[in-house]
Design an enzyme around this catalytic site. Structure first.
Site, PDB file in Angstrom:
ATOM      1  N   ASN A 108       0.832  -1.199   0.000  1.00  8.92           N
ATOM      2  CA  ASN A 108       0.000   0.000   0.000  1.00  8.92           C
ATOM      3  C   ASN A 108       0.874   1.260   0.000  1.00  8.92           C
ATOM      4  OD1 ASN A 108      -2.422   1.466   0.045  1.00  8.92           O
ATOM      5  ND2 ASN A 108      -3.353   0.003   1.460  1.00  8.92           N
ATOM      6  N   HIS A 129      24.495   0.601   9.516  1.00  6.70           N
ATOM      7  CA  HIS A 129      25.799   1.240   9.700  1.00  6.70           C
ATOM      8  C   HIS A 129      26.432   0.748  10.998  1.00  6.70           C
ATOM      9  CE1 HIS A 129      24.765   4.201   6.533  1.00  6.70           C
ATOM     10  NE2 HIS A 129      23.547   4.083   7.038  1.00  6.70           N
ATOM     11  N   GLY A 189       0.512  -1.347   9.232  1.00  6.13           N
ATOM     12  CA  GLY A 189       1.008  -0.024   8.866  1.00  6.13           C
ATOM     13  C   GLY A 189       2.055   0.520   9.821  1.00  6.13           C
ATOM     14  N   ALA A 249       0.447  -3.189  13.637  1.00  9.90           N
ATOM     15  CA  ALA A 249       0.808  -1.835  13.198  1.00  9.90           C
ATOM     16  C   ALA A 249       1.761  -1.173  14.184  1.00  9.90           C
ATOM     17  CB  ALA A 249      -0.455  -0.996  13.037  1.00  9.90           C
ATOM     18  N   ARG A 298      14.029  -8.941  15.495  1.00 10.19           N
ATOM     19  CA  ARG A 298      14.377 -10.354  15.598  1.00 10.19           C
ATOM     20  C   ARG A 298      13.404 -11.183  14.773  1.00 10.19           C
ATOM     21  NH1 ARG A 298      15.523 -11.136  22.113  1.00 10.19           N
ATOM     22  NH2 ARG A 298      17.248  -9.624  22.255  1.00 10.19           N
ATOM     23  N   ARG A 357       0.864 -14.068  20.528  1.00  7.86           N
ATOM     24  CA  ARG A 357       0.199 -15.362  20.613  1.00  7.86           C
ATOM     25  C   ARG A 357       0.334 -16.074  19.274  1.00  7.86           C
ATOM     26  NH1 ARG A 357      -4.821 -15.812  18.173  1.00  7.86           N
ATOM     27  NH2 ARG A 357      -5.931 -13.907  17.596  1.00  7.86           N
TER      28      ARG A 357
END
Length: 229
Positions: free
Chosen positions: A84, A114, A141, A159, A165, A182
């Protein structure tokens, strides 16, 4: 023989973005310029530019501009990929994305980074570490995915998450830093937002669509009626 900076980059080693590296980016810069200024209702032209930009895609791929990347050629997506508005994929390393993956607005996927120490960082050395996203993944989002991360099949990232990780398959994960909340289970099959039941009319249509697409080959057998009904 001494490696070029481009060769170092492609081996996930530290490198300096020299003139040759920037030259490689020119194609993607031209194509994203076209993509981000095209008539937003010209879906055919958008698909054409996206197909030229990405390293791997198909006719089902769609990106809502604006969209930003460094190379394009380092982005590989499976079938039914959708990104999107205002997504940024910094593809110094490879970004490999499976089938049926959805990116909500403002998702950022960063393979680049970096060095932490300022004395090292100020030498202009940087790096790119590959990112992998499995099949049937939905990224919410304003999510940021950091270098080296793998997200497993069938997972959902909430969102606003910052994913530092790996996320295992069949997980709902969210937060900063992103953590597994979960597992996704059979009980979620007939639900949509915040545990709300899918209405019977839509559910029957879902069953029809899944039957037509032979989803039984990819998922456990569906119940005859909606779970919880």
């Amino acid at each position: 023989m001494k490696m070029t900076n481009a060769e170092r980059r492609d081996r996930e080693m530290v490198y300096i973005a020299d003139d040759a590296v920037y030259e490689e980016q020119k194609t993607a810069r031209r194509l994203t310029q076209r993509l981000n200024t095209v008539d937003r209702s010209d879906f055919s032209e958008i698909r054409k530019i996206v197909a030229e930009l990405l390293g791997k895609s198909d006719d089902s791929t769609f990106i809502n501009p604006p969209f930003y990347c460094d190379y394009g050629k380092n982005i590989e997506v499976g079938k039914n990929f959708f990104a999107n508005y205002n997504c940024t994929l910094i593809d110094v390393g490879k970004i490999r994305i499976g089938d049926n993956v959805l990116l909500a607005p403002n998702v950022a996927i960063y393979t680049a980074g970096h060095p932490l120490h300022p004395a090292t960082r100020n030498t202009m050395y940087e790096y790119g570490i590959d990112i992998s996203i499995g099949n049937n993944v939905w990224i919410g989002g304003n999510t940021v995915i950091c270098p080296g991360v793998t997200i497993g099949d069938n997972s959902v990232i909430g969102a606003g998450s910052v994913v530092t990780r790996d996320v295992p398959a069949w997980s709902v994960a969210a937060g900063n830093p992103c953590r597994v909340i979960r597992k996704i289970t059979e009980a979620d099959r007939g639900k949509h937002f915040a545990g709300r039941e899918i209405d019977e009319e839509a559910w029957q249509d879902i069953l029809r669509i899944q039957a037509e697409e032979n989803d039984s080959l990819k998922y456990p057998a569906l119940p005859a009626c909606k779970l919880g009904s």
